[in-house]
Design a protein around this motif. Structure first.
Motif, PDB file in Angstrom:
ATOM      1  N   GLY A 253       0.881  14.341  -9.197  1.00 20.43           N
ATOM      2  CA  GLY A 253       0.606  14.282  -7.762  1.00 20.43           C
ATOM      3  C   GLY A 253       1.705  14.878  -6.913  1.00 20.43           C
ATOM      4  N   ASP A 254       2.948  14.876  -7.414  1.00 21.99           N
ATOM      5  CA  ASP A 254       4.027  15.450  -6.613  1.00 21.99           C
ATOM      6  C   ASP A 254       3.893  16.956  -6.472  1.00 21.99           C
ATOM      7  OD1 ASP A 254       4.534  15.965  -9.246  1.00 21.99           O
ATOM      8  OD2 ASP A 254       6.658  15.454  -9.174  1.00 21.99           O
ATOM      9  N   VAL A 255       3.073  17.569  -7.324  1.00 17.11           N
ATOM     10  CA  VAL A 255       2.769  18.999  -7.200  1.00 17.11           C
ATOM     11  C   VAL A 255       1.428  19.198  -6.493  1.00 17.11           C
ATOM     12  CG1 VAL A 255       2.286  21.131  -8.472  1.00 17.11           C
ATOM     13  CG2 VAL A 255       4.105  19.601  -9.241  1.00 17.11           C
ATOM     14  N   ALA A 256       0.428  18.447  -6.927  1.00 16.36           N
ATOM     15  CA  ALA A 256      -0.923  18.630  -6.386  1.00 16.36           C
ATOM     16  C   ALA A 256      -1.056  18.126  -4.954  1.00 16.36           C
ATOM     17  CB  ALA A 256      -1.933  17.916  -7.280  1.00 16.36           C
ATOM     18  N   ALA A 257      -0.277  17.104  -4.596  1.00 13.58           N
ATOM     19  CA  ALA A 257      -0.363  16.533  -3.237  1.00 13.58           C
ATOM     20  C   ALA A 257       1.024  16.077  -2.814  1.00 13.58           C
ATOM     21  CB  ALA A 257      -1.362  15.391  -3.198  1.00 13.58           C
ATOM     22  N   SER A 258       1.917  17.016  -2.638  1.00  9.62           N
ATOM     23  CA  SER A 258       3.318  16.693  -2.352  1.00  9.62           C
ATOM     24  C   SER A 258       3.503  15.976  -1.015  1.00  9.62           C
ATOM     25  CB  SER A 258       4.156  17.969  -2.365  1.00  9.62           C
ATOM     26  OG  SER A 258       3.662  18.903  -1.413  1.00  9.62           O
ATOM     27  N   ALA A 259       2.561  16.137  -0.095  1.00 10.69           N
ATOM     28  CA  ALA A 259       2.693  15.517   1.228  1.00 10.69           C
ATOM     29  C   ALA A 259       2.534  14.003   1.183  1.00 10.69           C
ATOM     30  CB  ALA A 259       1.661  16.108   2.187  1.00 10.69           C
ATOM     31  N   LEU A 260       2.080  13.444   0.075  1.00  8.99           N
ATOM     32  CA  LEU A 260       1.881  11.994   0.006  1.00  8.99           C
ATOM     33  C   LEU A 260       3.196  11.233   0.099  1.00  8.99           C
ATOM     34  CD1 LEU A 260      -0.927  11.437  -2.660  1.00  8.99           C
ATOM     35  CD2 LEU A 260      -1.097  11.513  -0.162  1.00  8.99           C
ATOM     36  N   ALA A 261       4.268  11.789  -0.436  1.00 15.03           N
ATOM     37  CA  ALA A 261       5.556  11.089  -0.401  1.00 15.03           C
ATOM     38  C   ALA A 261       6.049  10.861   1.029  1.00 15.03           C
ATOM     39  CB  ALA A 261       6.597  11.849  -1.226  1.00 15.03           C
ATOM     40  N   PRO A 262       6.121  11.893   1.888  1.00 18.37           N
ATOM     41  CA  PRO A 262       6.542  11.625   3.269  1.00 18.37           C
ATOM     42  C   PRO A 262       5.576  10.724   4.029  1.00 18.37           C
ATOM     43  CG  PRO A 262       5.883  13.919   3.001  1.00 18.37           C
ATOM     44  CD  PRO A 262       5.992  13.342   1.639  1.00 18.37           C
ATOM     45  N   LEU A 263       4.289  10.776   3.695  1.00 22.95           N
ATOM     46  CA  LEU A 263       3.337   9.883   4.344  1.00 22.95           C
ATOM     47  C   LEU A 263       3.611   8.427   3.964  1.00 22.95           C
ATOM     48  CD1 LEU A 263      -0.001  11.901   3.984  1.00 22.95           C
ATOM     49  CD2 LEU A 263       1.259  11.443   6.090  1.00 22.95           C
ATOM     50  N   ALA A 264       3.924   8.200   2.690  1.00 20.29           N
ATOM     51  CA  ALA A 264       4.252   6.842   2.248  1.00 20.29           C
ATOM     52  C   ALA A 264       5.530   6.345   2.910  1.00 20.29           C
ATOM     53  CB  ALA A 264       4.393   6.815   0.726  1.00 20.29           C
ATOM     54  N   LEU A 265       6.518   7.219   3.048  1.00 17.31           N
ATOM     55  CA  LEU A 265       7.749   6.840   3.741  1.00 17.31           C
ATOM     56  C   LEU A 265       7.476   6.480   5.193  1.00 17.31           C
ATOM     57  CD1 LEU A 265      10.328   9.446   2.362  1.00 17.31           C
ATOM     58  CD2 LEU A 265      10.316   6.978   1.958  1.00 17.31           C
TER      59      LEU A 265
ATOM     60  N   LEU B 287       0.829  -1.212   0.000  1.00 17.12           N
ATOM     61  CA  LEU B 287       0.000   0.000   0.000  1.00 17.12           C
ATOM     62  C   LEU B 287       0.861   1.258   0.000  1.00 17.12           C
ATOM     63  CD1 LEU B 287      -2.793  -1.084   2.519  1.00 17.12           C
ATOM     64  CD2 LEU B 287      -2.964  -0.890   0.037  1.00 17.12           C
ATOM     65  N   ALA B 288       1.970   1.232   0.739  1.00 16.18           N
ATOM     66  CA  ALA B 288       2.876   2.384   0.719  1.00 16.18           C
ATOM     67  C   ALA B 288       3.442   2.595  -0.684  1.00 16.18           C
ATOM     68  CB  ALA B 288       4.007   2.172   1.722  1.00 16.18           C
ATOM     69  N   ALA B 289       3.781   1.492  -1.370  1.00 16.27           N
ATOM     70  CA  ALA B 289       4.284   1.609  -2.740  1.00 16.27           C
ATOM     71  C   ALA B 289       3.219   2.178  -3.677  1.00 16.27           C
ATOM     72  CB  ALA B 289       4.751   0.240  -3.236  1.00 16.27           C
ATOM     73  N   LEU B 290       1.960   1.818  -3.453  1.00 15.93           N
ATOM     74  CA  LEU B 290       0.880   2.358  -4.286  1.00 15.93           C
ATOM     75  C   LEU B 290       0.675   3.849  -4.044  1.00 15.93           C
ATOM     76  CD1 LEU B 290      -1.755  -0.537  -4.112  1.00 15.93           C
ATOM     77  CD2 LEU B 290      -0.318   0.132  -6.056  1.00 15.93           C
ATOM     78  N   VAL B 291       0.879   4.294  -2.819  1.00 16.04           N
ATOM     79  CA  VAL B 291       0.808   5.742  -2.555  1.00 16.04           C
ATOM     80  C   VAL B 291       1.899   6.467  -3.343  1.00 16.04           C
ATOM     81  CG1 VAL B 291       1.048   7.532  -0.796  1.00 16.04           C
ATOM     82  CG2 VAL B 291      -0.240   5.456  -0.289  1.00 16.04           C
ATOM     83  N   PHE B 292       3.107   5.902  -3.336  1.00 17.78           N
ATOM     84  CA  PHE B 292       4.186   6.482  -4.138  1.00 17.78           C
ATOM     85  C   PHE B 292       3.811   6.520  -5.619  1.00 17.78           C
ATOM     86  CE2 PHE B 292       7.380   5.669  -0.693  1.00 17.78           C
ATOM     87  CZ  PHE B 292       7.902   6.956  -0.664  1.00 17.78           C
ATOM     88  N   LEU B 293       3.210   5.441  -6.109  1.00 13.54           N
ATOM     89  CA  LEU B 293       2.828   5.382  -7.526  1.00 13.54           C
ATOM     90  C   LEU B 293       1.806   6.462  -7.862  1.00 13.54           C
ATOM     91  CD1 LEU B 293       2.968   3.932 -10.255  1.00 13.54           C
ATOM     92  CD2 LEU B 293       1.157   2.394  -9.426  1.00 13.54           C
ATOM     93  N   ALA B 294       0.777   6.587  -7.026  1.00 14.02           N
ATOM     94  CA  ALA B 294      -0.240   7.614  -7.264  1.00 14.02           C
ATOM     95  C   ALA B 294       0.361   9.014  -7.210  1.00 14.02           C
ATOM     96  CB  ALA B 294      -1.369   7.477  -6.234  1.00 14.02           C
ATOM     97  N   TRP B 295       1.288   9.218  -6.284  1.00 12.52           N
ATOM     98  CA  TRP B 295       1.944  10.524  -6.122  1.00 12.52           C
ATOM     99  C   TRP B 295       2.739  10.915  -7.371  1.00 12.52           C
ATOM    100  CZ3 TRP B 295       7.407  10.967  -5.713  1.00 12.52           C
ATOM    101  CH2 TRP B 295       7.877  12.214  -5.330  1.00 12.52           C
ATOM    102  N   SER B 296       3.249   9.938  -8.102  1.00 12.18           N
ATOM    103  CA  SER B 296       4.117  10.217  -9.257  1.00 12.18           C
ATOM    104  C   SER B 296       3.357  10.361 -10.566  1.00 12.18           C
ATOM    105  CB  SER B 296       5.162   9.102  -9.405  1.00 12.18           C
ATOM    106  OG  SER B 296       4.535   7.871  -9.735  1.00 12.18           O
ATOM    107  N   GLN B 297       2.034  10.151 -10.560  1.00 11.05           N
ATOM    108  CA  GLN B 297       1.256  10.157 -11.798  1.00 11.05           C
ATOM    109  C   GLN B 297       0.513  11.479 -11.996  1.00 11.05           C
ATOM    110  OE1 GLN B 297       1.512   7.509 -13.944  1.00 11.05           O
ATOM    111  NE2 GLN B 297       3.037   6.860 -12.424  1.00 11.05           N
ATOM    112  N   PRO B 298       0.074  11.761 -13.260  1.00 12.10           N
ATOM    113  CA  PRO B 298      -0.712  12.983 -13.519  1.00 12.10           C
ATOM    114  C   PRO B 298      -2.059  12.937 -12.803  1.00 12.10           C
ATOM    115  CG  PRO B 298       0.179  12.079 -15.566  1.00 12.10           C
ATOM    116  CD  PRO B 298       0.386  11.039 -14.515  1.00 12.10           C
ATOM    117  N   TRP B 299      -2.399  14.021 -12.152  1.00 14.74           N
ATOM    118  CA  TRP B 299      -3.676  14.119 -11.439  1.00 14.74           C
ATOM    119  C   TRP B 299      -4.674  14.993 -12.190  1.00 14.74           C
ATOM    120  CZ3 TRP B 299      -4.051  14.067  -5.449  1.00 14.74           C
ATOM    121  CH2 TRP B 299      -3.385  12.940  -4.959  1.00 14.74           C
TER     122      TRP B 299
END
Length: 203
Positions: free
Chosen positions: A48-60, A17-29
């Motif tokens: 997603g890295d622009v629209a929801a940048s906080a997802l990366a630290p949450l996945a980590l 699930l953490a890997a899927l959050v990373f995947l969603a974060w890296s895709q066009p939103w």
């Protein structure tokens, strides 16, 4: 299913699930149509890295919990399970905020392309917004993280603990204790030569 298998399954699911959050974060939103100064529309994809940048630290943080769960004791496993659920809720909240106002979430990308800053000015440039499937994926994954964390908190007290390699005798390895207790023939012979009885202490 045995507690050991439950533990392994939940840890694997949480890591996935953490890997899927990373995947969603890296895709066009969002796909934006901007009104250029010339009047022609300009297309802009916002990831997603622009629209929801906080997802990366949450996945980590979720990945860190997987490592912590593998080492922690029963009480801390419950704590980490609750924390995992909270992180999943944060994933949902961050994504929902971005979906609620795509213009604000995309403002940084629009400014980089057009040079126009300010929330109101950016909104005036955006003529249409198309939302991809990835924000929905992030929300679903966040909900699954909440569920996985709850299952961890419920089942963790029954997870097996790692075996102890040492005996209870002052933390000394059992083989060392046995070796220390075994008689030394050389020492006994020397004591007998000096006129001492080596068996006197054992009486």
């Amino acid at each position: 299913m045995t507690p050991a298998r439950v533990r392994g399954l939940l840890l694997a699911i949480t890591a996935l699930l953490a890997a899927l959050v990373f995947l969603a974060w890296s895709q066009p939103w969002f796909s934006l149509e901007l009104t250029a100064s010339s009047g022609d529309p300009v297309s802009l994809d916002v990831r997603g890295d622009v629209a929801a940048s906080a997802l990366a630290p949450l996945a980590l943080a979720v990945l860190a919990i997987v490592a912590a769960l593998a080492l922690a004791g029963p009480v801390f496993r419950v704590v980490f399970g609750v924390l995992e659920s909270l992180l999943g809720a944060c994933v949902i909240a961050v994504t929902a905020v971005s979906l609620g106002d795509p213009a604000a979430a995309s403002a940084h990308a629009v400014t980089d392309v057009t040079g126009v800053s300010g929330a109101d000015s950016v909104r005036e440039l955006i003529s249409s917004v198309a939302v991809s499937v990835w924000p929905t994926v992030a929300i679903v994954v966040g909900a699954l993280i909440v569920l996985a964390g709850a299952l961890v908190a419920v089942t963790a007290p029954r997870w097996p603990t790692s075996g102890r390699r040492y005996s209870r005798s002052r933390g000394v390895p059992a083989d060392a204790v046995e070796a220390e207790a075994a008689p030394d023939p050389v020492s006994e012979w020397d004591a007998l030569s000096d006129g001492d009885d080596p068996t006197a202490g054992a009486r």
